[in-house]
Design an enzyme around this catalytic site. Structure first.
Site, PDB file in Angstrom:
ATOM      1  N   ASP A   1     -22.936 -28.299 -13.103  1.00 24.46           N
ATOM      2  CA  ASP A   1     -23.335 -27.617 -14.535  1.00 24.46           C
ATOM      3  C   ASP A   1     -24.502 -26.976 -14.357  1.00 24.46           C
ATOM      4  O   ASP A   1     -24.735 -26.853 -15.524  1.00 24.46           O
ATOM      5  CB  ASP A   1     -23.524 -29.466 -14.342  1.00 24.46           C
ATOM      6  CG  ASP A   1     -22.635 -30.778 -15.086  1.00 24.46           C
ATOM      7  OD1 ASP A   1     -21.230 -30.328 -14.831  1.00 24.46           O
ATOM      8  OD2 ASP A   1     -22.824 -31.751 -14.801  1.00 24.46           O
ATOM      9  N   GLY A   2     -24.868 -27.242 -13.633  1.00 27.99           N
ATOM     10  CA  GLY A   2     -25.880 -25.916 -13.898  1.00 27.99           C
ATOM     11  C   GLY A   2     -25.449 -24.681 -14.353  1.00 27.99           C
ATOM     12  O   GLY A   2     -25.690 -23.823 -15.218  1.00 27.99           O
TER      13      GLY A   2
ATOM     14  N   ASP B   1     -46.591 -37.168 -20.082  1.00 31.70           N
ATOM     15  CA  ASP B   1     -45.605 -35.954 -19.460  1.00 31.70           C
ATOM     16  C   ASP B   1     -45.129 -35.267 -20.229  1.00 31.70           C
ATOM     17  O   ASP B   1     -44.847 -33.914 -20.095  1.00 31.70           O
ATOM     18  CB  ASP B   1     -45.115 -35.899 -18.345  1.00 31.70           C
ATOM     19  CG  ASP B   1     -45.759 -37.038 -16.943  1.00 31.70           C
ATOM     20  OD1 ASP B   1     -46.810 -36.523 -17.145  1.00 31.70           O
ATOM     21  OD2 ASP B   1     -45.462 -37.428 -15.743  1.00 31.70           O
TER      22      ASP B   1
ATOM     23  N   ASN C   1     -28.213 -29.289 -23.438  1.00 27.99           N
ATOM     24  CA  ASN C   1     -28.301 -30.177 -22.256  1.00 27.99           C
ATOM     25  C   ASN C   1     -28.903 -30.565 -23.699  1.00 27.99           C
ATOM     26  O   ASN C   1     -29.537 -32.136 -24.265  1.00 27.99           O
ATOM     27  CB  ASN C   1     -27.944 -30.877 -21.307  1.00 27.99           C
ATOM     28  CG  ASN C   1     -27.828 -31.315 -20.927  1.00 27.99           C
ATOM     29  OD1 ASN C   1     -26.469 -31.029 -20.951  1.00 27.99           O
ATOM     30  ND2 ASN C   1     -27.848 -30.385 -19.266  1.00 27.99           N
TER      31      ASN C   1
END
Length: 248
Positions: free
Chosen positions: A45-46, A138, A110
């Site tokens: 997927d990367g 965060d 994404n």
């Protein structure tokens, strides 16, 4: 038909790409770097994230440690190329997000992330129509349905089905966890602002894992996120089982 081969940077994948190049040329395909009809992705997927954003149809070979969207196994590549020649496939389209500020203009397959630049909390707001949601933690993720299977899933353990026309907003480690995640229609415009914290905030904006810029509170910067008009396109030759590959 013109093919571009886009390969994961690993010895095994590079070696396999040489085999695929020879196979494709023997079948009559032209291998090119410019103006391809189809991009043949070899990886996970990367690797897909780095190849998919131009809107050129993707033929994806699953050659990564984890892949939820690439469904062709290496041993099936010859069959897939032959089906491609015969136009025996379907095209599955996936929504993408567009994020803009005065210094940022990016597309994400994404998610868009707003994260602290220093080891301290981010204090900001997510604005949708007349609704203002304050957050401190965060940061915040704005994800597509397929993006909800990735980083957002690590934070929420919630999966958004790809056929749901929604956007998932995830607050990362909020100090006051009154809202962990929110799903809104894809037709909405999202405005992310940094609120007054008593000192300047400088936060990172990340698109699909890549830092694309910063927001600075003293400059009163805003990030506008909308559904992109551009769609990602993945060719399907076999049945893809929903969520298959996420947990293996």
């Amino acid at each position: 038909m013109k093919l571009k081969i886009f390969t994961k940077n690993s010895p095994d994948a590079i070696e396999f790409s040489k085999y695929v190049k020879n196979l494709a040329e023997n079948l009559g395909f032209k291998i090119t770097e410019n103006d391809p009809d189809v991009v043949l992705v070899i990886g996970g997927d990367g690797t897909l994230l780095r190849a998919v954003k131009d809107g050129i149809p993707i033929l994806g070979v699953k050659f990564g440690r984890r892949s939820a969207l690439l469904d062709i196994r290496p041993e099936n590549i010859k069959e897939a190329l032959e089906l491609l020649q015969k136009n025996k496939y379907t095209i599955e389209e996936y929504p993408m997000l567009e994020a803009k500020s005065k210094n940022i203009n990016t597309i994400a397959f994404n998610e868009i992330a707003i994260l602290f630049n220093n080891p301290e909390t981010v204090y900001g707001s997510v604005n949708i129509k007349e609704r203002k949601i304050l957050f401190e933690g965060d940061g915040v993720l704005i994800a597509t349905p397929q993006g909800s299977w990735a980083w957002s899933y690590s934070a929420t353990r919630v999966l958004l089905h790809k056929d749901i026309n929604g956007i998932e907003i995830t607050f990362i480690n909020p100090i006051i966890p009154n809202i962990k995640a929110l799903i809104i229609p894809q037709t909405e415009t999202i405005l992310v602002k940094l609120e007054d914290k008593g000192r300047t905030q400088n936060v990172r904006v990340i698109s699909d894992g890549e830092i694309v810029g910063n927001l600075i509170s003293k400059e009163d910067e805003e990030l506008t996120i909308t559904l992109s008009k551009r769609k990602a396109k993945i060719l399907r030759f076999f049945n893809l089982i929903e969520f298959d590959g996420l947990f293996t």
